[in-house]
Design a protein around this motif. Structure first.
Motif, short mmCIF file in Angstrom:
data_model
loop_
_atom_site.label_atom_id
_atom_site.label_comp_id
_atom_site.label_asym_id
_atom_site.label_seq_id
_atom_site.Cartn_x
_atom_site.Cartn_y
_atom_site.Cartn_z
N UNK A 172 2.28 -3.96 -3.69
CA UNK A 172 2.20 -5.31 -4.26
C UNK A 172 0.95 -5.46 -5.12
N UNK A 173 -0.16 -4.94 -4.63
CA UNK A 173 -1.42 -5.07 -5.38
C UNK A 173 -1.33 -4.35 -6.72
N UNK A 174 -0.78 -3.13 -6.69
CA UNK A 174 -0.66 -2.37 -7.93
C UNK A 174 0.32 -3.03 -8.90
N UNK A 175 1.46 -3.47 -8.37
CA UNK A 175 2.46 -4.08 -9.25
C UNK A 175 1.93 -5.37 -9.87
N UNK A 176 1.22 -6.18 -9.09
CA UNK A 176 0.69 -7.44 -9.62
C UNK A 176 -0.38 -7.19 -10.67
N UNK A 177 -1.19 -6.15 -10.47
CA UNK A 177 -2.31 -5.93 -11.37
C UNK A 177 -1.93 -5.09 -12.58
N UNK A 178 -1.04 -4.08 -12.37
CA UNK A 178 -0.75 -3.12 -13.44
C UNK A 178 0.72 -3.03 -13.82
N UNK A 179 1.59 -3.63 -13.02
CA UNK A 179 3.01 -3.54 -13.31
C UNK A 179 3.62 -2.19 -12.97
N UNK A 180 2.90 -1.38 -12.25
CA UNK A 180 3.38 -0.05 -11.85
C UNK A 180 2.59 0.38 -10.62
N UNK A 181 3.16 1.30 -9.86
CA UNK A 181 2.52 1.76 -8.64
C UNK A 181 2.49 3.28 -8.61
N UNK A 182 1.66 3.83 -7.71
CA UNK A 182 1.59 5.26 -7.48
C UNK A 182 2.37 5.61 -6.21
N UNK A 183 2.59 6.90 -6.03
CA UNK A 183 3.26 7.38 -4.83
C UNK A 183 2.39 7.14 -3.59
N UNK A 184 3.05 7.08 -2.44
CA UNK A 184 2.37 6.85 -1.16
C UNK A 184 2.83 7.89 -0.16
N UNK A 185 1.87 8.43 0.60
CA UNK A 185 2.19 9.37 1.67
C UNK A 185 1.24 9.13 2.83
N UNK A 186 1.31 9.98 3.84
CA UNK A 186 0.42 9.94 5.00
C UNK A 186 0.41 11.35 5.56
#
Length: 532
Positions: free
Chosen positions: A282-296
């Motif tokens: 949500x933070x990335x989409x709101x600020x940049x309109x795109x997101x990065x991959x997520x893992x753990x």
């Protein structure tokens, strides 16, 4: 290693779990076992093996449909690293992206020279050298807690972002951009946090929110502060295409357990990852309109049971990373045994993922016996790199240095550089790959070789490792099944130099494609592709 469970079969397996999978699921047994386990037949299989004919079984990865591929990358920036169409590899700008690199830390012998602008030219030379060798990925913990003074903590106390560390990370991102180095970022270092806990800013005694690390998964104040740290990093660096992925936490199954049972820990991880991943997206989409991959990442190389479901079936994760500390990996004896352990481990990963997500070993190395001499370490590392890439991993694995200086040098870079050259031109993200097994690869009976590799419809990547390092292996031959009939070009690769030794034509028929294996003293890789 703990066991795994096929509930529908009522089978409990112990430390031999992944070997049992390979031995059991053969031929028609594949469809039976998979069907009984509640997975559509043909979606998932199990790995080929190590010696002779390539092992006991097969792992097949089916290409995703365009709709599935789009769903995987929903919101991911077009110029960011994405999951590829077949679900097993990563891509960048529509082309395969193979993460080739290792772990680094802000207090180790390269990046530390950025601290207080100690000697930034040394770090620039370091990044330039990585780029020269074709190394494109570093995994780094944003805060590193080895020094109890806390100078390498991003926040100390929590809420105060130390200017020296912010400046260090500003420089890291500038260098990553200049030299095209992609970063897997994980926020904390729980290993050293646990060992320097008395001085750690997360400790309630120092104004932090929790009594121990287990509280970081469930304590509301801790979660609020974790999000605050992620928000700072996203707001400052989140526009960079050189963030390969956010790794939510390092070895979450080990350091954050506390007194929880397996099921309680798995539930806590599932809730926490869902919440944290959604916050980041949500933070990335709101600020940049795109997101990065997520893992753990997990410390257990083969999570099973409750934990397996929390990791492999977690919709919040775009790809899976575990740490491949199998016995022959963490306490090396021979390169062959380490390579076989990696191949067996990849059989388990492919079985659990079923082509749904890529897998990457984000940390491994000789943790129980280091530093090794170069004479022992380099052949071991070489075998690890090639075994991972040739067994279906999304990349050759990210080593933890385990050297006296906690850095790697040109000898190690050369091994990665050779792999960087080899992976070029292979349609990793679009082929319908199967790992080698008895059903699709056969060696001459007298060939004392270990076979690794992937076979698609029109391409094959193969690696042959002699069973011993004594003497030269006699010439032999191998027959590959499953390639579309037609004319092919076969490239023979020197895996230490990253160069083509020779190129020969070959023809695939209904009987297969037979290839000649020359005498070899070390190992050999082949690349098969349609003739031009």
């Amino acid at each position: 290693m703990s066991g795994f469970q096929l509930n529908a079969l009522g089978v409990q397996a112990n430390a031999l779990g992944r070997h049992w999978i390979r031995a059991f699921i053969l031929g028609s047994a594949l469809a039976v076992a998979v069907m009984l386990a509640g997975v559509p037949a043909g979606v998932v299989g199990v790995s080929g093996g190590a010696k002779g004919a390539g092992g006991s079984g097969r792992a097949e990865v089916l290409a995703a449909s365009p709709k599935q591929s789009a769903a995987r990358n929903q919101g991911v920036g077009k110029d960011y690293v994405q999951v590829g169409p077949n679900g097993q590899y990563l891509q960048l700008d529509g082309k395969p992206f193979i993460p080739i690199g290792f772990n680094d830390a802000v207090s180790w012998g390269n990046l530390l020279f950025l601290y207080n602008d100690m000697a930034p030219e040394i770090v620039q030379d370091y990044f330039a050298k990585l780029h020269h060798y074709g190394i494109n990925t570093l995994r780094i913990m944003v805060s590193y807690s080895q020094d109890p003074s806390g100078q390498y903590e991003l926040e100390k106390p929590l809420g105060h972002f130390q200017p020296e560390m912010v400046a260090l990370w500003d420089q890291v991102f500038k260098l990553a951009d200049k030299y095209h180095i992609y970063l897997i970022l994980t926020p904390w270092d729980p290993f050293w946090m646990s060992r320097t806990w008395d001085a750690n800013p997360w400790n309630v005694k120092n104004g932090g929110p929790v009594q121990d690390l287990s509280g970081m998964l469930t304590d509301p104040k801790a979660i609020q502060l974790e999000k605050q740290e992620y928000a700072f990093v996203i707001d400052r660096y989140g526009k960079s295409k050189y963030i390969l992925a956010w790794e939510l936490a390092n070895e979450i199954d080990l350091w954050f357990r506390g007194t929880r049972s397996d099921s309680q820990l798995a539930d806590a991880i599932r809730v926490w990852t869902t919440d944290m991943a959604q916050f980041i997206r949500d933070r990335e989409m709101q600020k940049y309109g795109a997101r990065h991959l997520i893992t753990i990442s997990t410390a257990n190389p083969d999570p099973d049971g409750f934990m397996g479901r929390a990791i492999y079936d977690n919709p919040s994760l775009d790809f899976v990373t575990t740490h491949m500390y199998y016995g022959p990996v963490k306490d090396p004896t021979t390169p062959v045994e380490a390579a076989q352990a990696v191949q067996d481990g990849m059989a388990y990963q492919l079985y659990k993922l079923g082509g749904k997500k890529p897998y990457l070993d984000s940390e491994s190395g000789p943790i129980d016996r280091w530093p090794l001499s170069k004479d022992e370490d380099l052949p071991y590392y070489h075998a690890m790199v090639w075994a991972a890439m040739m067994s279906g991993a999304a990349g050759p694995g990210l080593r933890w240095p385990y050297t006296q200086s906690s850095t790697l040098d040109d000898d190690y870079y050369t091994i990665l550089g050779a792999m960087a050259k080899y992976v070029q031109g292979v349609p990793w993200t679009t082929e319908r790959w199967r790992t080698v097994g008895r059903d699709n690869l056969s060696l001459e009976d007298e060939a004392d070789l270990n076979a690794f590799g992937l076979i698609g419809r029109e391409h094959a990547v193969l690696w042959f490792l002699p069973q011993t390092d004594k003497g030269t292996q006699a010439p032999s031959s191998v027959t590959v099944q499953g390639l579309v009939a037609g004319h092919y070009t076969v490239e023979y690769w020197d895996t230490w130099k990253g160069s083509i030794v020779r190129t020969t034509p070959a023809q695939a028929t209904a009987s297969g494609l037979t290839l000649q294996i020359p005498a070899m003293a070390k190992d050999l890789a082949l690349k098969v592709h349609p003739a031009q």
